[in-house]
Design a protein around this motif. Structure first.
Motif, PDB file in Angstrom:
ATOM      1  N   PRO A   1       0.745  -0.996  -0.114  1.00 54.88           N
ATOM      2  CA  PRO A   1      -0.063   0.230  -0.033  1.00 54.88           C
ATOM      3  C   PRO A   1       0.743   1.170   0.021  1.00 54.88           C
ATOM      4  O   PRO A   1       1.964   1.392   0.608  1.00 54.88           O
ATOM      5  CB  PRO A   1      -0.750  -0.114   1.311  1.00 54.88           C
ATOM      6  N   ALA A   2       0.377   2.151  -0.677  1.00 56.66           N
ATOM      7  CA  ALA A   2       1.055   3.565  -0.652  1.00 56.66           C
ATOM      8  C   ALA A   2       1.432   4.066   0.421  1.00 56.66           C
ATOM      9  O   ALA A   2       2.481   4.714   0.710  1.00 56.66           O
ATOM     10  CB  ALA A   2       0.203   4.613  -1.487  1.00 56.66           C
ATOM     11  N   SER A   3       0.146   4.070   1.484  1.00 55.60           N
ATOM     12  CA  SER A   3       0.840   4.517   2.872  1.00 55.60           C
ATOM     13  C   SER A   3       2.002   3.912   3.459  1.00 55.60           C
ATOM     14  O   SER A   3       2.813   4.553   4.352  1.00 55.60           O
ATOM     15  CB  SER A   3      -0.492   4.328   3.713  1.00 55.60           C
ATOM     16  N   ASP A   4       2.149   2.515   3.344  1.00 53.66           N
ATOM     17  CA  ASP A   4       3.302   1.741   3.787  1.00 53.66           C
ATOM     18  C   ASP A   4       4.447   2.336   3.290  1.00 53.66           C
ATOM     19  O   ASP A   4       5.734   2.285   3.710  1.00 53.66           O
ATOM     20  CB  ASP A   4       3.311   0.250   3.576  1.00 53.66           C
ATOM     21  N   ILE A   5       4.557   2.614   1.780  1.00 51.30           N
ATOM     22  CA  ILE A   5       5.761   3.203   1.301  1.00 51.30           C
ATOM     23  C   ILE A   5       6.067   4.411   1.784  1.00 51.30           C
ATOM     24  O   ILE A   5       7.269   4.860   2.096  1.00 51.30           O
ATOM     25  CB  ILE A   5       5.470   3.287  -0.349  1.00 51.30           C
ATOM     26  N   ARG A   6       4.978   5.261   1.956  1.00 51.02           N
ATOM     27  CA  ARG A   6       5.424   6.752   2.463  1.00 51.02           C
ATOM     28  C   ARG A   6       6.110   6.426   4.054  1.00 51.02           C
ATOM     29  O   ARG A   6       6.850   7.130   4.289  1.00 51.02           O
ATOM     30  CB  ARG A   6       4.303   7.361   2.867  1.00 51.02           C
ATOM     31  N   LYS A   7       5.375   5.535   4.786  1.00 49.61           N
ATOM     32  CA  LYS A   7       6.082   5.207   6.174  1.00 49.61           C
ATOM     33  C   LYS A   7       7.600   4.725   6.086  1.00 49.61           C
ATOM     34  O   LYS A   7       8.265   5.366   6.745  1.00 49.61           O
ATOM     35  CB  LYS A   7       5.068   3.927   6.951  1.00 49.61           C
ATOM     36  N   ALA A   8       7.656   3.942   5.182  1.00 46.23           N
ATOM     37  CA  ALA A   8       9.261   3.387   4.843  1.00 46.23           C
ATOM     38  C   ALA A   8      10.195   4.617   4.614  1.00 46.23           C
ATOM     39  O   ALA A   8      11.213   4.932   5.228  1.00 46.23           O
ATOM     40  CB  ALA A   8       9.140   2.607   3.866  1.00 46.23           C
ATOM     41  N   ALA A   9       9.331   5.555   3.597  1.00 46.94           N
ATOM     42  CA  ALA A   9      10.382   6.708   3.450  1.00 46.94           C
ATOM     43  C   ALA A   9      10.655   7.617   4.569  1.00 46.94           C
ATOM     44  O   ALA A   9      11.675   8.297   4.717  1.00 46.94           O
ATOM     45  CB  ALA A   9       9.723   7.604   2.125  1.00 46.94           C
ATOM     46  N   GLU A  10       9.504   7.783   5.288  1.00 46.60           N
ATOM     47  CA  GLU A  10       9.734   8.757   6.427  1.00 46.60           C
ATOM     48  C   GLU A  10      10.647   8.184   7.433  1.00 46.60           C
ATOM     49  O   GLU A  10      11.375   8.802   8.142  1.00 46.60           O
ATOM     50  CB  GLU A  10       8.318   9.009   7.079  1.00 46.60           C
ATOM     51  N   ILE A  11      10.577   6.852   7.872  1.00 46.22           N
ATOM     52  CA  ILE A  11      11.391   6.232   8.889  1.00 46.22           C
ATOM     53  C   ILE A  11      12.671   6.374   8.136  1.00 46.22           C
ATOM     54  O   ILE A  11      13.770   6.941   8.997  1.00 46.22           O
ATOM     55  CB  ILE A  11      11.260   4.868   8.836  1.00 46.22           C
ATOM     56  N   TYR A  12      13.201   6.221   6.935  1.00 46.61           N
ATOM     57  CA  TYR A  12      14.398   6.322   6.477  1.00 46.61           C
ATOM     58  C   TYR A  12      15.007   7.748   6.648  1.00 46.61           C
ATOM     59  O   TYR A  12      16.139   7.834   7.290  1.00 46.61           O
ATOM     60  CB  TYR A  12      14.485   5.824   5.218  1.00 46.61           C
ATOM     61  N   ALA A  13      14.249   8.432   6.332  1.00 48.33           N
ATOM     62  CA  ALA A  13      14.525  10.090   6.465  1.00 48.33           C
ATOM     63  C   ALA A  13      14.611  10.562   7.950  1.00 48.33           C
ATOM     64  O   ALA A  13      15.632  11.354   8.207  1.00 48.33           O
ATOM     65  CB  ALA A  13      13.678  10.944   5.839  1.00 48.33           C
ATOM     66  N   LYS A  14      14.062  10.168   8.761  1.00 45.99           N
ATOM     67  CA  LYS A  14      13.950  10.547  10.047  1.00 45.99           C
ATOM     68  C   LYS A  14      14.734   9.745  11.232  1.00 45.99           C
ATOM     69  O   LYS A  14      15.289  10.316  12.139  1.00 45.99           O
ATOM     70  CB  LYS A  14      12.496  10.625  10.760  1.00 45.99           C
ATOM     71  N   ASP A  15      14.626   8.563  10.971  1.00 47.86           N
ATOM     72  CA  ASP A  15      15.706   7.711  11.826  1.00 47.86           C
ATOM     73  C   ASP A  15      17.175   7.412  11.319  1.00 47.86           C
ATOM     74  O   ASP A  15      17.339   6.266  10.911  1.00 47.86           O
ATOM     75  CB  ASP A  15      14.826   6.232  12.240  1.00 47.86           C
ATOM     76  N   GLN A  16      18.053   8.461  11.302  1.00 50.00           N
ATOM     77  CA  GLN A  16      19.183   8.270  10.713  1.00 50.00           C
ATOM     78  C   GLN A  16      19.898   8.475  11.998  1.00 50.00           C
ATOM     79  O   GLN A  16      19.883   8.798  13.095  1.00 50.00           O
ATOM     80  CB  GLN A  16      19.404   9.474  10.272  1.00 50.00           C
ATOM     81  N   PRO A  17      21.195   7.883  11.821  1.00 48.15           N
ATOM     82  CA  PRO A  17      21.871   6.901  10.493  1.00 48.15           C
ATOM     83  C   PRO A  17      21.242   5.625  10.348  1.00 48.15           C
ATOM     84  O   PRO A  17      20.845   4.958  11.343  1.00 48.15           O
ATOM     85  CB  PRO A  17      23.468   6.963  10.813  1.00 48.15           C
ATOM     86  N   ALA A  18      21.220   5.429   9.265  1.00 43.25           N
ATOM     87  CA  ALA A  18      20.523   4.183   8.657  1.00 43.25           C
ATOM     88  C   ALA A  18      21.379   3.247   8.045  1.00 43.25           C
ATOM     89  O   ALA A  18      22.136   3.690   7.448  1.00 43.25           O
ATOM     90  CB  ALA A  18      19.387   4.521   7.776  1.00 43.25           C
ATOM     91  N   ALA A  19      21.235   2.032   8.733  1.00 46.58           N
ATOM     92  CA  ALA A  19      22.431   1.070   8.181  1.00 46.58           C
ATOM     93  C   ALA A  19      21.443   0.276   7.389  1.00 46.58           C
ATOM     94  O   ALA A  19      20.549  -0.484   7.683  1.00 46.58           O
ATOM     95  CB  ALA A  19      22.901   0.197   9.271  1.00 46.58           C
ATOM     96  N   ILE A  20      21.557  -0.031   5.996  1.00 46.93           N
ATOM     97  CA  ILE A  20      20.884  -0.711   5.011  1.00 46.93           C
ATOM     98  C   ILE A  20      21.539  -2.098   4.495  1.00 46.93           C
ATOM     99  O   ILE A  20      22.638  -1.773   4.079  1.00 46.93           O
ATOM    100  CB  ILE A  20      20.362  -0.298   3.914  1.00 46.93           C
ATOM    101  N   PHE A  21      21.417  -3.370   5.061  1.00 46.37           N
ATOM    102  CA  PHE A  21      21.705  -4.520   4.496  1.00 46.37           C
ATOM    103  C   PHE A  21      20.866  -4.884   3.063  1.00 46.37           C
ATOM    104  O   PHE A  21      19.678  -5.389   3.241  1.00 46.37           O
ATOM    105  CB  PHE A  21      21.499  -5.596   5.312  1.00 46.37           C
ATOM    106  N   ALA A  22      21.409  -4.684   1.868  1.00 46.57           N
ATOM    107  CA  ALA A  22      20.866  -5.100   0.779  1.00 46.57           C
ATOM    108  C   ALA A  22      21.839  -5.815  -0.102  1.00 46.57           C
ATOM    109  O   ALA A  22      22.526  -5.468  -0.542  1.00 46.57           O
ATOM    110  CB  ALA A  22      20.299  -3.927   0.090  1.00 46.57           C
ATOM    111  N   TYR A  23      21.766  -7.228   0.282  1.00 48.67           N
ATOM    112  CA  TYR A  23      22.513  -8.305  -0.270  1.00 48.67           C
ATOM    113  C   TYR A  23      22.101  -9.060  -1.318  1.00 48.67           C
ATOM    114  O   TYR A  23      21.389  -8.681  -2.543  1.00 48.67           O
ATOM    115  CB  TYR A  23      23.461  -9.066   0.802  1.00 48.67           C
ATOM    116  N   ILE A  24      22.220 -10.332  -1.131  1.00 49.46           N
ATOM    117  CA  ILE A  24      22.005 -11.320  -2.237  1.00 49.46           C
ATOM    118  C   ILE A  24      20.571 -11.373  -2.467  1.00 49.46           C
ATOM    119  O   ILE A  24      20.478 -11.717  -3.916  1.00 49.46           O
ATOM    120  CB  ILE A  24      22.375 -12.859  -1.702  1.00 49.46           C
ATOM    121  N   GLY A  25      19.586 -11.079  -1.870  1.00 48.27           N
ATOM    122  CA  GLY A  25      18.195 -11.080  -2.240  1.00 48.27           C
ATOM    123  C   GLY A  25      18.113  -9.847  -3.665  1.00 48.27           C
ATOM    124  O   GLY A  25      17.107 -10.175  -4.390  1.00 48.27           O
ATOM    125  N   ILE A  26      18.888  -8.846  -3.414  1.00 51.42           N
ATOM    126  CA  ILE A  26      18.554  -7.929  -4.386  1.00 51.42           C
ATOM    127  C   ILE A  26      19.614  -8.461  -5.682  1.00 51.42           C
ATOM    128  O   ILE A  26      19.412  -8.309  -6.788  1.00 51.42           O
ATOM    129  CB  ILE A  26      19.215  -6.577  -3.957  1.00 51.42           C
TER     130      ILE A  26
END
Ligand code: SF4
Length: 650
Positions: free
Chosen positions: A294-319
């Motif tokens: 849902p679009a609302s969850d996508i917005r929520k994700a963007a807001e968490i990323y922007a506000k809860d810094q620093p952000a450590a992203i593990f984007a590995y083999i699945g990507i």
């Protein structure tokens, strides 16, 4: 210093062989995913106990079950299939034991003849993790041989890791890795197509402690509801293969709502205006049907990323194994750049002094010679390798060149590539296959020569820590036990082969290790004294960096001219992958399920499936399904995998 004289060719006589009846403790790096350092207790040439070594790089982590059971089991003779060099009398005929000289003379003769008749590019070397395990000396030695002979190396890196590294280097000049250092605050931790519970189990404890003690938010983006997904503040079950659309929608929200760090963007990035215009179309409402979130969850994700810094992203083999790996990782660097989340503690570390490059530093592009995957020029340009994914297709089609000889080094191509029937066809078509591996497997059905290589704890190697992300490590893999039969270390096999061509080569492991370590102002003696390893914290200093980033512009290139010049899209652009219910509705009507695989905590890629201790924990292939149709045992019986998710098509 290299030499073409003898000096090698003898099995190691010193070391554990002479101590086989004694009890001893050897400190060595874990030869599986190579992240932790162990103290291994050995008695009568058997591993009795494995325990974490008290060294700083372990950061208090324990040893995972897979390592304990796999190392205690340790490739017993009966599962190896062959512990001596083997050759076939004729194609597909019975195996016959051979001496090393006999087997290597045969290989050298064939390679020389092919070079005369079809050119050196008709031979290819494929390297997997089965034998080398990230071994720097083995990889360099193979690279040196390939350069002198004039053929290409094809590692498995195209479907994991190397594409990510190239995307990072093109965009910000160095590799970005998440910082999960204990005691360092992470505003948020993101597991995007990454499940440490299976890939790096000790990391789960670190994440849980950070959630509990530091209030770090956890976001999991994965088609599969993992254990950590259940503990997450936000879980997004993204539709397989659409992650790029999701991250572009997050960029859209962050730019549109002006959540980004304007000062950082102005000072350190190039192409922000183009990116802003480009992502305007990827609104959460436009993307929600593509990603099935849902679009609302996508917005929520963007807001968490922007506000809860620093952000450590593990984007590995699945990507990395997906259809948009390269552009996803470019978009991820853009996301970090928008928040200035690069080279900051607890966020994404910029690893300029990263030593992982040492392993492939001897790979050289073969000027003017065709190789598989050349249309994907960025890959070959940055890695000096041919494409493994297109390689087997090239064998079948004879395009862009005819491959006659394959040297398959620790790489079970039948199990590791999709469409194993097609892989078998390619192996059948190759005229001459040399397999170098600790154990015979499906590839042996097609091989003409089998050369046994020492396994896991039998090797002496210099390892690059591919799994390491929060610091820079090289480790010394010490032989703990004696190999059965006549197995050799990888580089010894290459040196013996090199002698038959008159190629120069290092004379000993010590010489090879010291020459390699001199590139980082280090020595083997220092390494033994310190760990045994080389371990450095990653620098965190972007504010004092001049120029800030090692790209041609000195900035983070959100818009990439380098990619544009190669004929690719300079900005990450989503497209529907082949054979989805959107791009191929007719196929989807007949095959309505989407299959995606997942990693098991108990096995390592296609390996360790013979280990009784691990089979006890996970005796059969696992299938999870989120659909309506039942899967019969018969349908599954022909396959072997770590895990498979079958989800109903959306
Ligand atoms: S997580 Fe990897 S490096 Fe650590 S003990 Fe397990 S297999 Fe070895």
């Amino acid at each position: 210093m290299m030499s073409s004289s003898g000096g090698i060719g003898k099995e190691r006589e010193e070391g554990p062989q002479s101590e086989s009846s004694q009890r001893k403790v050897v400190r060595t790096a874990c030869p599986l995913c190579g992240y932790h350092v162990f103290d291994v207790e050995i008695e009568n040439n058997r591993v009795e106990r494995v325990r974490p070594a008290p060294v700083p790089g372990n950061k208090g982590d324990g040893v995972c079950l897979k390592a304990v059971r796999a190392l205690q089991w340790h490739y017993p003779e009966e599962v190896r299939g062959a512990i001596f060099p083997m050759i076939r009398q004729n194609k597909g005929g019975p195996w016959k034991r051979a001496s090393w000289d006999e087997a290597l003379d045969l290989v050298a003769k064939r390679l020389k003849e092919t070079k005369e008749t079809d050119g050196s590019q008709a031979t290819a070397i494929m390297i997997g993790t089965g034998a080398l395990m990230g071994g720097i000396i083995g990889m360099q030695t193979l690279g040196q041989f390939a350069e002198k002979y004039g053929c290409y190396i094809h590692t498995h890196g195209e479907t994991c890791y190397v594409v990510r590294v190239i995307a990072n280097i093109v965009t910000c000049g160095a590799l970005l890795q998440p910082d999960l250092e204990p005691g360092i605050k992470n505003g948020s931790i993101w597991l995007w197509g990454s499940n440490p519970e299976a890939s790096l189990p000790p990391m789960v404890k670190r994440i849980r402690l950070k959630q509990k003690n530091e209030g770090s938010k956890l976001v999991v983006i994965d088609p599969r509801r993992t254990v950590l997904a259940k503990k997450a503040d936000l879980y997004l079950p993204v539709k397989p293969g659409t992650d790029l659309a999701l991250i572009l929608a997050m960029l859209n929200v962050i730019i549109k709502e002006e959540l980004y760090d304007k000062e950082f963007v102005d000072k350190y990035t190039l192409g922000f205006d183009e990116l802003k215009k480009h992502v305007a179309v990827y609104t959460p409402e436009h993307v929600e049907d593509i990603v099935n979130i849902p679009a609302s969850d996508i917005r929520k994700a963007a807001e968490i990323y922007a506000k809860d810094q620093p952000a450590a992203i593990f984007a590995y083999i699945g990507i990395d194994g997906g259809p948009h790996a390269f552009q996803f990782h470019r978009a991820a660097v853009s996301l970090h750049a928008l928040l200035g989340n690069i080279d900051v503690a607890g966020g994404m570390l910029l690893r300029e002094k990263w030593t992982g490059w040492l392993a492939s530093s001897a790979f050289k592009a073969q000027e003017g010679k065709p190789c598989a995957g050349q249309p994907y020029s960025i890959y070959t340009k940055f890695s000096n390798e041919g494409s493994p994914a297109y390689f087997l297709e090239s064998v079948l089609r004879g395009d862009p060149c005819e491959y006659k000889n394959l040297l398959i080094w620790g790489y079970n191509t039948v199990r590791m590539h999709g469409d194993s029937n097609r892989v078998r066809e390619a192996l059948k078509k190759a005229e001459f296959i040399v397999q170098v591996d600790p154990q015979m497997n499906e590839v042996s059905d097609y091989a003409d020569v089998f050369l046994p290589v020492r396994a896991l704890l039998e090797k002496q190697e210099l390892g690059s820590l591919w799994g390491s992300f929060d610091n820079d490590q090289l480790y010394l893999v010490e032989p703990c036990i004696k190999a059965p039969g006549e197995g050799l270390d990888d580089y010894e096999i290459v040196w013996r082969l090199s002698e038959r061509f008159g190629f120069e080569h290092w004379k000993s492991f010590e010489e090879a290790a010291n020459e390699t370590l001199s590139k980082i102002d280090y020595t083997l003696d220092k390494m033994k004294a310190e760990g045994p390893w080389y371990w450095r914290e990653t620098d965190k200093k972007w504010k004092t960096r001049t120029p800030a980033f090692r790209t041609s512009s000195g900035k983070i290139e959100l818009y990439s001219k380098v990619i544009e010049e190669e004929g690719f899209n300079p900005l990450p652009t989503y497209f529907e992958a082949a054979e989805t219910h959107v791009s191929s509705p007719n196929i989807a009507r007949k095959y309505p399920l989407i299959a995606t695989d997942f990693r098991s905590p108990n096995y390592l890629h296609s390996r360790l499936h013979d280990c009784p201790g691990l089979l006890k924990v996970e005796p059969e292939p696992l299938v999870e399904r989120q659909g309506l149709r039942k899967i019969s045992r018969k349908e599954l019986s022909d396959y072997r995998w770590d895990g498979l998710v079958l989800a109903q098509a959306y």
